[in-house]
Write a protein that holds these residues in place. Structure first.
Motif, PDB file in Angstrom:
ATOM      1  N   ALA A 181       1.347  -1.319   0.068  1.00 59.86           N
ATOM      2  CA  ALA A 181      -0.241  -0.214   0.292  1.00 59.86           C
ATOM      3  C   ALA A 181       0.858   1.255   0.356  1.00 59.86           C
ATOM      4  CB  ALA A 181      -0.923   0.144   1.529  1.00 59.86           C
ATOM      5  N   ALA A 182       1.528   1.174   0.614  1.00 58.39           N
ATOM      6  CA  ALA A 182       3.032   2.276   0.638  1.00 58.39           C
ATOM      7  C   ALA A 182       3.425   2.454  -0.441  1.00 58.39           C
ATOM      8  CB  ALA A 182       3.542   2.472   1.951  1.00 58.39           C
ATOM      9  N   ARG A 183       3.390   1.028  -1.585  1.00 59.79           N
ATOM     10  CA  ARG A 183       4.823   1.088  -2.506  1.00 59.79           C
ATOM     11  C   ARG A 183       3.319   1.681  -3.533  1.00 59.79           C
ATOM     12  NH1 ARG A 183       6.252  -4.093  -0.883  1.00 59.79           N
ATOM     13  NH2 ARG A 183       8.918  -4.121  -0.428  1.00 59.79           N
ATOM     14  N   TYR A 184       2.426   1.553  -3.710  1.00 61.75           N
ATOM     15  CA  TYR A 184       1.167   2.251  -4.609  1.00 61.75           C
ATOM     16  C   TYR A 184       1.059   3.555  -3.876  1.00 61.75           C
ATOM     17  CZ  TYR A 184      -1.268  -2.064  -6.466  1.00 61.75           C
ATOM     18  OH  TYR A 184      -1.054  -2.500  -7.143  1.00 61.75           O
ATOM     19  N   GLN A 185       1.720   4.271  -3.305  1.00 62.96           N
ATOM     20  CA  GLN A 185       1.360   5.601  -2.644  1.00 62.96           C
ATOM     21  C   GLN A 185       2.688   6.239  -2.712  1.00 62.96           C
ATOM     22  OE1 GLN A 185      -1.371   6.879   0.409  1.00 62.96           O
ATOM     23  NE2 GLN A 185      -1.738   4.532   0.500  1.00 62.96           N
ATOM     24  N   ASP A 186       4.122   6.195  -3.466  1.00 61.04           N
ATOM     25  CA  ASP A 186       5.280   6.231  -2.954  1.00 61.04           C
ATOM     26  C   ASP A 186       5.422   7.136  -2.402  1.00 61.04           C
ATOM     27  OD1 ASP A 186       5.454   5.452  -5.994  1.00 61.04           O
ATOM     28  OD2 ASP A 186       4.465   7.170  -7.441  1.00 61.04           O
ATOM     29  N   ILE A 187       5.086   6.790  -1.485  1.00 66.25           N
ATOM     30  CA  ILE A 187       5.749   6.999   0.146  1.00 66.25           C
ATOM     31  C   ILE A 187       7.472   6.446   0.460  1.00 66.25           C
ATOM     32  CG2 ILE A 187       5.423   6.812   2.319  1.00 66.25           C
ATOM     33  CD1 ILE A 187       2.412   6.485   2.175  1.00 66.25           C
ATOM     34  N   SER A 188       7.867   6.790   1.175  1.00 66.11           N
ATOM     35  CA  SER A 188       9.347   6.342   1.213  1.00 66.11           C
ATOM     36  C   SER A 188       9.681   5.111   2.100  1.00 66.11           C
ATOM     37  CB  SER A 188      10.415   7.617   1.675  1.00 66.11           C
ATOM     38  OG  SER A 188       9.404   7.676   2.825  1.00 66.11           O
ATOM     39  N   MET A 189      10.111   3.831   2.204  1.00 65.13           N
ATOM     40  CA  MET A 189      10.017   2.854   3.092  1.00 65.13           C
ATOM     41  C   MET A 189      10.494   3.448   3.962  1.00 65.13           C
ATOM     42  SD  MET A 189       7.815   1.490   1.416  1.00 65.13           S
ATOM     43  CE  MET A 189       7.989  -0.113   2.006  1.00 65.13           C
ATOM     44  N   ASN A 190      10.344   4.192   4.952  1.00 64.31           N
ATOM     45  CA  ASN A 190      11.528   4.343   6.049  1.00 64.31           C
ATOM     46  C   ASN A 190       9.787   3.892   7.188  1.00 64.31           C
ATOM     47  OD1 ASN A 190      12.882   5.610   8.633  1.00 64.31           O
ATOM     48  ND2 ASN A 190      13.136   8.115   8.003  1.00 64.31           N
ATOM     49  N   PRO A 191      11.325   3.128   8.166  1.00 61.43           N
ATOM     50  CA  PRO A 191      10.466   2.813   8.753  1.00 61.43           C
ATOM     51  C   PRO A 191       9.644   3.571  10.621  1.00 61.43           C
ATOM     52  CG  PRO A 191      12.813   1.597   9.031  1.00 61.43           C
ATOM     53  CD  PRO A 191      12.122   2.261   8.172  1.00 61.43           C
ATOM     54  N   GLN A 192      10.664   4.458  10.550  1.00 61.53           N
ATOM     55  CA  GLN A 192      10.417   5.613  11.590  1.00 61.53           C
ATOM     56  C   GLN A 192       8.751   5.998  10.994  1.00 61.53           C
ATOM     57  OE1 GLN A 192      13.344   7.488  12.258  1.00 61.53           O
ATOM     58  NE2 GLN A 192      14.784   5.775  13.239  1.00 61.53           N
ATOM     59  N   LEU A 241       6.576   5.576   8.795  1.00 59.69           N
ATOM     60  CA  LEU A 241       6.025   4.763   8.382  1.00 59.69           C
ATOM     61  C   LEU A 241       4.603   3.685   9.934  1.00 59.69           C
ATOM     62  CD1 LEU A 241       7.136   2.398   5.471  1.00 59.69           C
ATOM     63  CD2 LEU A 241       5.099   4.227   5.338  1.00 59.69           C
ATOM     64  N   ALA A 242       5.042   3.627  10.846  1.00 57.43           N
ATOM     65  CA  ALA A 242       5.420   2.886  12.110  1.00 57.43           C
ATOM     66  C   ALA A 242       4.346   3.815  12.730  1.00 57.43           C
ATOM     67  CB  ALA A 242       6.598   1.806  12.342  1.00 57.43           C
ATOM     68  N   GLY A 243       3.458   3.453  13.835  1.00 57.13           N
ATOM     69  CA  GLY A 243       2.623   3.984  14.402  1.00 57.13           C
ATOM     70  C   GLY A 243       2.922   4.014  15.808  1.00 57.13           C
ATOM     71  N   GLN A 244       2.222   4.231  17.399  1.00 50.95           N
ATOM     72  CA  GLN A 244       2.286   4.333  18.153  1.00 50.95           C
ATOM     73  C   GLN A 244       2.349   2.666  18.768  1.00 50.95           C
ATOM     74  OE1 GLN A 244       0.845   6.891  20.731  1.00 50.95           O
ATOM     75  NE2 GLN A 244       1.351   8.324  19.590  1.00 50.95           N
ATOM     76  N   CYS A 245       1.647   1.793  17.716  1.00 50.63           N
ATOM     77  CA  CYS A 245       1.702   0.765  18.640  1.00 50.63           C
ATOM     78  C   CYS A 245       2.586  -0.379  17.360  1.00 50.63           C
ATOM     79  CB  CYS A 245       0.624  -0.094  17.933  1.00 50.63           C
ATOM     80  SG  CYS A 245       0.677   0.139  15.521  1.00 50.63           S
ATOM     81  N   ALA A 246       3.644   0.578  17.336  1.00 49.15           N
ATOM     82  CA  ALA A 246       5.121  -0.439  16.046  1.00 49.15           C
ATOM     83  C   ALA A 246       5.025  -1.071  15.205  1.00 49.15           C
ATOM     84  CB  ALA A 246       5.552  -1.556  17.405  1.00 49.15           C
ATOM     85  N   LYS A 247       3.197  -1.026  15.136  1.00 47.37           N
ATOM     86  CA  LYS A 247       2.671  -1.205  13.572  1.00 47.37           C
ATOM     87  C   LYS A 247       2.673  -0.416  12.163  1.00 47.37           C
ATOM     88  CE  LYS A 247       2.769  -5.700  14.974  1.00 47.37           C
ATOM     89  NZ  LYS A 247       3.516  -6.373  15.551  1.00 47.37           N
ATOM     90  N   LEU A 248       2.605  -1.019  10.896  1.00 47.93           N
ATOM     91  CA  LEU A 248       2.414   0.173  10.374  1.00 47.93           C
ATOM     92  C   LEU A 248       0.748   0.603  10.602  1.00 47.93           C
ATOM     93  CD1 LEU A 248       3.196  -1.871   6.662  1.00 47.93           C
ATOM     94  CD2 LEU A 248       4.383  -0.532   7.634  1.00 47.93           C
ATOM     95  N   LYS A 249       1.087   2.022  10.238  1.00 50.35           N
ATOM     96  CA  LYS A 249       0.040   3.280  10.477  1.00 50.35           C
ATOM     97  C   LYS A 249      -1.396   2.421   9.352  1.00 50.35           C
ATOM     98  CE  LYS A 249       2.680   6.701  11.541  1.00 50.35           C
ATOM     99  NZ  LYS A 249       3.056   8.444  10.583  1.00 50.35           N
TER     100      LYS A 249
END
Length: 495
Positions: free
Chosen positions: A215-226, A228-236
């Motif tokens: 889903a992040a690749r479709y939107q051309d979002i940089s694959m930075n885990p910091q 992309l991750a939320g407060q639950c340590a999972k993807l937003k």
């Protein structure tokens, strides 16, 4: 009752606004009531005794065993829609509402609620002693204090049968274990997201869908885990919100795997701007080399030409380049020197029109002692010698006359101190004139004192010694300088 239900402000998590509050017959459409407990736990209970309830009332409801205390969050027809949304089954017999909570019920509820934090810490220590790979995130006591629910997180299956025995012996209550995910834990704890709003999982989300990196690749979002991750340590969770729109937009663009062929070289896909419908191609697959950006329609045209065996000269051959708009600073806040002119103007105003701070009344006039006559004589001589250059010399003479006039006017202005003083008295110029006068007075006093000190020093010097006598016995005056002229005259008379 409807007006009160709409007007009450409710800060509980997963709050639902009753937009059917003012609709006729909406309040009596059903006897089901939505009741919320600690954090995000909700339940739907039957009000078979038709107790008049409002949004925000504390009620005692049926539980196993005993009873529980909760808050009414929704009544009326909207409860049926919420039950349908949350997939609540009507096959089983629904639980009932006993009564509105009394003071004794509220006191027991507060006592049980005060034990929750201490119980959670002790249960974590017990789980660590037993060597269980799990994290107990929260503890919730029932309203009557006879039951406790332990919410835990675990990556693997955990055998907590021994843990339940130890917890029951320690706290003397009935134990219930519920496994939750990382997103559910973040929703129960709550917080503020990077967007500045309350977390979606604690404000309105009830069903959590898995989020993938695609889903992040479709939107051309940089694959930075910091990021992309939320407060639950999972993807937003918000990454999934706009994926469908991006997927539909990608269908109207050429495939990334198609290579565009030209007479010069082959071009490979580098990046895509979905909003502008522009595609950037590179001559190298791995790195950005000779980047060319073209619209999507131009890419489709080149693909059709390549299918027919035609290779264009370049990708941008037939495209008209639109003029690029340079960014403009409308507010004028990007300039570093935007305050310099203001400070210069203030300095000029303080100086009273004289930026150097000099007082024109103290300057002495330098008169023109016949300079204009000399200039006229020189100009006439030059005209006689060079008749061809008369025009240029006449121009020079006119300019020199004008300059002489300006000099004489400045001298006259400087010779009239009264006029300048009257003008200088207006505004702030008078202060500088007074300062210059005081400085001149102090200088004069200082000079007078030095001159008087010199005179006193000369008077205090010892007297000169007696004049020496020559061979003939005549006195010689050593103080006075020798005057040879009268001696020469005496010598001539003797001759």
């Amino acid at each position: 009752m409807c007006a009160k239900g709409c007007s009450k402000i409710q800060n509980n998590k997963l709050n639902t606004y009753d937009w059917l509050c003012g609709v006729p017959d909406a309040e009596n459409a059903t006897d089901f009531v939505e009741v919320q407990f600690k954090n995000t736990r909700k339940g739907y209970y039957l009000n078979n005794t038709h107790i008049p309830l409002e949004k925000g009332d504390m009620v005692a409801v049926e539980a196993a065993p005993g009873h529980d205390i909760g808050t009414v969050t929704l009544t009326g027809k909207l409860v049926l829609l919420q039950m349908k949304k949350n997939n609540v089954r009507n096959d089983q017999e629904p639980k009932k509402i006993y009564r509105k909570a009394k003071q004794t019920d509220l006191d027991k509820y507060e006592e049980a609620k005060a034990k929750e934090h201490e119980t959670m810490i002790q249960s974590r220590q017990i789980a660590a002693r037993l060597g269980l790979n799990m994290k107990i995130g929260d503890v919730e006591y029932q309203g009557d204090g006879n039951k406790a629910i332990f919410y835990y997180i675990a990556d693997e299956r955990v055998d907590f049968r021994q843990l339940i025995k130890v917890l029951a012996e320690t706290f003397r209550v009935r134990i219930e274990m519920k496994q939750i995910g990382a997103r559910q834990e973040a929703g129960r704890i709550g917080g503020i997201g990077p967007c500045g709003r309350e977390l979606c999982c604690s404000s309105w989300m009830t069903s959590f869908v898995s989020v993938a990196t695609g889903a992040a690749r479709y939107q051309d979002i940089s694959m930075n885990p910091q990021k992309l991750a939320g407060q639950c340590a999972k993807l937003k969770c918000c990454i999934n919100y706009e994926v469908d729109a991006y997927v539909e937009a990608q269908k109207r663009l050429p495939s990334k795997e198609i290579v565009l062929e030209t007479k010069d070289s082959n071009y490979y896909h580098f990046k895509t701007d979905i909003f502008k419908r522009e595609i950037t191609y590179s001559t190298d697959k791995a790195i950005a080399a000779n980047l060319v950006t073209i619209p999507a329609q131009r890419a489709f045209d080149i693909i059709n030409m390549n299918k027919k065996g035609i290779k264009p000269v370049s990708l941008e051959a037939d495209t008209k380049q639109q003029p690029k708009r340079d960014s403009q600073d409308i507010l004028g806040q990007d300039s570093v020197t935007r305050f310099d002119n203001v400070s210069k103007k203030k300095k000029k105003k303080r100086g009273g029109g004289n930026p150097n701070g000099n007082n024109p009344s103290n300057e002495r006039a330098t008169p023109n002692n016949g300079n204009s006559n000399k200039d006229k004589g020189t100009q006439e001589g030059l005209q006689d010698k060079n008749p061809k250059e008369g025009k240029n010399i006449n121009r020079d003479s006119k300019e020199s006359k004008n300059s002489n006039k300006e000099k004489t006017e400045n001298a006259n202005n400087q010779q009239s101190p009264q006029k300048n003083n009257n003008r200088g008295n207006q505004g702030q110029g008078q202060k500088f004139n007074n300062k210059n006068k005081q400085q001149q007075r102090t200088k004069n006093k200082f000079n007078d004192e030095r001159q008087s000190e010199k005179e006193n020093a000369q008077q205090a010097k010892p007297k000169a010694p007696q004049a020496a006598t020559d061979v003939n016995g005549n006195k010689q005056n050593t103080n006075k300088p020798a005057n040879n002229k009268p001696k020469e005259k005496d010598a001539k008379q003797d001759n």
